[in-house]
Design an enzyme around this catalytic site. Structure first.
Site, short mmCIF file in Angstrom:
data_model
loop_
_atom_site.label_atom_id
_atom_site.label_comp_id
_atom_site.label_asym_id
_atom_site.label_seq_id
_atom_site.Cartn_x
_atom_site.Cartn_y
_atom_site.Cartn_z
N ASP A 138 0.83 -1.19 0.00
CA ASP A 138 0.00 0.00 0.00
C ASP A 138 0.88 1.25 0.00
OD1 ASP A 138 -1.96 1.89 0.31
OD2 ASP A 138 -2.76 1.11 2.17
N ASP A 341 -2.65 6.42 -5.72
CA ASP A 341 -2.82 5.54 -4.57
C ASP A 341 -3.05 4.11 -5.05
OD1 ASP A 341 -3.17 4.78 -1.88
OD2 ASP A 341 -5.34 4.98 -2.06
#
Length: 463
Positions: A138, A341
């Site tokens: 992430d 992201d």
């Protein structure tokens, strides 16, 4: 203007402004494709979708798990985006009120991540001897953590054996007085605690969906490949873990905080990493650490995002649909800023930009039956009576003269063949941050040169 032509192996360009897409390519196969394993570089890991057939989390030997529906996944995606907005807004407001106060205030914000919506994971080795662990990666998180024995309070079910630090000769806890302990607050949004008897540093990280991990801040040997290992790697050894982790063993944090994987390995990989996210959940991509020599990668500078250092900022200049530049002022994107992201699924655009993109896309799709909206997606079609479809190409334009053409499967999100939607959604207004999500990143070669202050995009990255 530099134009990066980015296609998908399952779509064919019929002209410079449209994709010809085979309908069957919109949904994943029931078996794992092995042809798209990515470049076997020195420090490269396979990237797989955690809900697809390539995932070890879904193999026949895994513990019984109920896979989330597409609607569930998009609901989690909405929560992640809401939290990113709120965290950046809080940071921005404090920054405007008082620069000194903002830098020292005990903000109550949690981590800017929602692990339940993060789709992709890699397998790394931890400890001596090595124990393989499947970790979600992430770019919006900093702390790397995994579940640890003896799970003194709670551990959720995971595919891998839970890491047992007592069985490793290279494990050690961090003390409360260590500088490594005091920096945990900035990475987790919570002050560390101190174990009364052992003086060990205790972290807690809580995500926007109320999932959490709590345990010891520790050091251990982290193995990436047979030739690359990092000694004394700081990570969270979770003794109390609950939430929507879907069988993975924890998280690999690729954010910008000093405790992140990228910063901790800066001497080895020079703060550079790249990845390619596969076109569907039945394909395989890669995550590579270290410099890339790919000549087709074109770079745009990172931008500053509020007062928050975890996210990777972008400057979007404009968008085109079907070869026509949309009438959107660049100030529309600058108002709220933009980030890229890996854990957000659907790209979120300023309301003005989204309406322009949606209306233009709809004009190019009038020959196809309209389907009802799906979750956060309001522009959907019924392609069940077709073998192939034609869709307008979409390009994003970034600062520095970089034009990125999205893959066909970076434009569409399929719930089923009779409900395939435009994979974009609108923010509430133009002041909210734009998020370039992971659907739009599919098959792109995305290179993060953190030390150089830039991010690059290239074509057909997963081949």
């Amino acid at each position: 203007m530099v134009n990066v032509e980015l296609g998908v192996e399952k779509s064919i360009a019929i002209d410079v402004h449209h994709h010809l897409v085979h309908i069957k390519s919109l949904l994943p196969s029931s078996s794992c494709s092995t042809f798209a394993k990515g470049p076997k570089r020195k420090a490269s890991l396979d990237v797989v979708h955690k809900h697809g057939p390539c995932s070890l989390l879904n193999n026949n030997n895994s513990k019984s798990r109920i896979l989330p529906t597409q609607s569930n996944i998009l609901d989690l995606d909405k929560e992640r985006v809401n939290y990113i907005h709120s965290k950046l807004l809080l940071s921005s407001k404090n920054n405007k009120i008082d620069q000194k106060l903002a830098s020292s205030a005990n903000l109550t914000a949690k981590s800017g991540s929602l692990i339940g919506s993060a789709n992709y994971f890699v397998t790394v080795g931890l400890g001596t001897p090595i124990r393989n662990l499947s970790l979600v990666f992430d770019t919006g998180s900093d702390l790397t953590w995994t579940q640890c024995q003896p799970c003194s309070l709670s551990c959720y079910n995971q595919q891998d054996d839970i890491f047992d630090p007592s069985m490793s000769t290279s494990y050690s806890n961090i003390t409360c007085t260590s500088s490594d302990c005091t920096q945990i607050y900035a990475a987790t949004g919570r002050d560390p605690r101190c174990a009364r008897l052992t003086n060990a540093c205790i972290y807690k990280i809580q995500y926007a969906d109320e999932s959490f991990s709590e345990g010891y801040i520790s050091q251990e040997r982290l193995t990436i490949t047979q030739t690359d290992a990092i000694d004394n790697f700081l990570f969270g050894c979770g003794q109390n873990n609950q939430g929507l982790f879907n069988g993975s063993a924890g998280l690999l944090g690729l954010g910008r905080h000093p405790i992140s994987f990228i910063e901790q390995t800066s001497q080895l990989y020079n703060k550079t990493f790249s990845y390619c996210l596969p076109s569907t959940s039945s394909d395989t991509g890669y995550l590579t650490f270290g410099a890339t020599n790919d000549s087709d990668v074109k770079y745009t500078p990172f931008s500053n995002v509020s007062n928050n250092s975890s996210f990777y900022g972008l400057d979007i200049i404009g968008i085109s649909v079907g070869g026509t530049q949309l009438p959107i002022s660049s100030s529309t994107f600058f108002s709220g800023g933009a980030i890229i992201d890996s854990g957000t699924i659907i790209t979120r655009l300023p309301l003005t930009a989204y309406v322009n993109l949606r209306d233009s896309f709809q004009k190019g799709m009038t020959k196809y039956p309209i389907a009802s909206s799906f979750s956060i997606l309001d522009t959907c079609y019924d392609f069940s009576g077709n073998e192939m479809i034609f869709i307008p190409k979409i390009r994003f334009f970034f600062r520095g003269g970089v034009a990125v053409e999205l893959a066909a499967l970076g434009i569409l999100y399929a719930e089923s063949l009779d409900k395939v939607c435009l994979a974009f959604a609108a923010n509430e207004d133009d002041s909210d941050i734009t998020i370039f999500g992971n659907v739009q990143q599919r098959t792109l070669k995305v290179v993060y040169d953190v030390g150089g202050g830039k991010i690059g995009f290239g074509s057909n990255g997963c081949k």
